[in-house]
Design an enzyme around this catalytic site. Structure first.
Site, PDB file in Angstrom:
ATOM      1  N   GLU A 184      49.241  81.087  -6.354  1.00  0.00           N
ATOM      2  CA  GLU A 184      50.218  81.571  -7.264  1.00  0.00           C
ATOM      3  C   GLU A 184      51.458  80.757  -7.704  1.00  0.00           C
ATOM      4  OE1 GLU A 184      52.422  83.332  -3.598  1.00  0.00           O
ATOM      5  OE2 GLU A 184      50.066  82.649  -3.966  1.00  0.00           O
ATOM      6  N   HIS A 189      48.649  79.659  -1.076  1.00  0.00           N
ATOM      7  CA  HIS A 189      49.443  80.421  -1.976  1.00  0.00           C
ATOM      8  C   HIS A 189      48.956  79.565  -3.534  1.00  0.00           C
ATOM      9  CE1 HIS A 189      51.852  83.216   0.302  1.00  0.00           C
ATOM     10  NE2 HIS A 189      51.590  82.275   1.123  1.00  0.00           N
ATOM     11  N   CYS A 202      46.677  84.579   1.392  1.00  0.00           N
ATOM     12  CA  CYS A 202      47.432  84.437   2.694  1.00  0.00           C
ATOM     13  C   CYS A 202      47.346  85.693   3.338  1.00  0.00           C
ATOM     14  CB  CYS A 202      48.940  84.235   2.343  1.00  0.00           C
ATOM     15  SG  CYS A 202      49.891  83.424   3.770  1.00  0.00           S
TER      16      CYS A 202
END
Length: 245
Positions: free
Chosen positions: A223, A221, A113
């Site tokens: 993660e 994202h 990001c």
């Protein structure tokens, strides 16, 4: 064998609107530990206490996380406007030279990001302050309401160039991702190869040409639920493999 040590850049926050801290989201740390097989360690994004050379000498790899503040437009020779939002000049001052140093020294580095946007700016690229204001573009921002599951839900496809490095990692030319960003690449920096785009043409996956090690970044994202998502898991696994040489 000890796990490779990955430096996770900190983000400036205020606890109770008064006490300054440097922090990182738990998902970033869990993804590195559980999927990359690394030991994550947060380092402060403060150039007055950190030196790029020391960071490079300490860590086996670097993760540049997402963050609410944006890269200051002066870093790509544009004037500040209200649309650019809030800034973290300390992170700008540390992250941009750190990216260039990692690429030059062959230290694996992954951007997420804001980290994706930092990759581009570090190599002379520019950013749009607000993607959703551009004709024909989608609203890529995080939904303002809902649970975390709803905010991080998969929202659009990303088309990858055939036979590119990302397509090799994912084993496909189209992946589905979440979307939680306002800014995006305007002009690609020198050596920044755009390998993935959203349906509206917004760049979503980049790598640095001729980098001697892993130097890749994504606008989404990964993660979030990295151990279970079919796109996130191979990305963090590949990063982990690069950490081990």
């Amino acid at each position: 064998m000890p796990r490779p040590l990955v430096g996770v850049i900190g983000n400036a926050e205020l606890i109770d609107d008064s006490y300054p801290v440097q922090m990182s989201g738990l998902n970033n740390l869990e993804a590195l530990a559980e999927v990359s097989g690394a030991m994550p360690m947060i380092f402060p994004a403060l150039p007055q206490v950190n030196d790029v050379d020391d960071i490079c000498a300490t860590f086996d790899g670097i993760l540049l996380t997402g963050a609410r503040p944006n890269v200051h437009p002066s870093e790509y020779n544009e004037a500040e406007t209200p649309a650019h939002g809030k800034f973290d000049r300390n992170r700008d001052a540390l992250a941009l030279p750190l990216i260039r140093a990692c690429v030059a020294r062959g230290i694996p580095i992954l951007g997420i990001c804001r980290g994706f946007q930092e990759f581009n700016v570090a190599f002379g690229g520019s950013l749009y302050p607000e993607i959703r204001d551009l004709p024909g573009r989608m609203n890529h921002r995080m939904p303002p309401e809902g649970t975390l599951e709803e905010k991080f839900a998969l929202r659009h496809n990303v088309s990858l160039i055939e036979d590119g490095e990302f397509a090799k990692i994912f084993g496909t030319n189209v992946v589905r991702t979440n979307s939680l960003h306002g800014q995006g690449i305007k002009q690609a920096g020198e050596g920044v190869i755009i390998e993935g785009t959203a349906p509206d043409g917004t760049p979503e996956a980049i790598r640095i040409a001729d980098a001697p090690s892993f130097a890749m970044a994504v606008q989404w994202h990964p993660e979030w639920r990295a151990g279970f998502d079919s796109v996130s898991r191979p990305l963090f696994e590949t990063f982990g493999a690069a950490l081990r040489g």
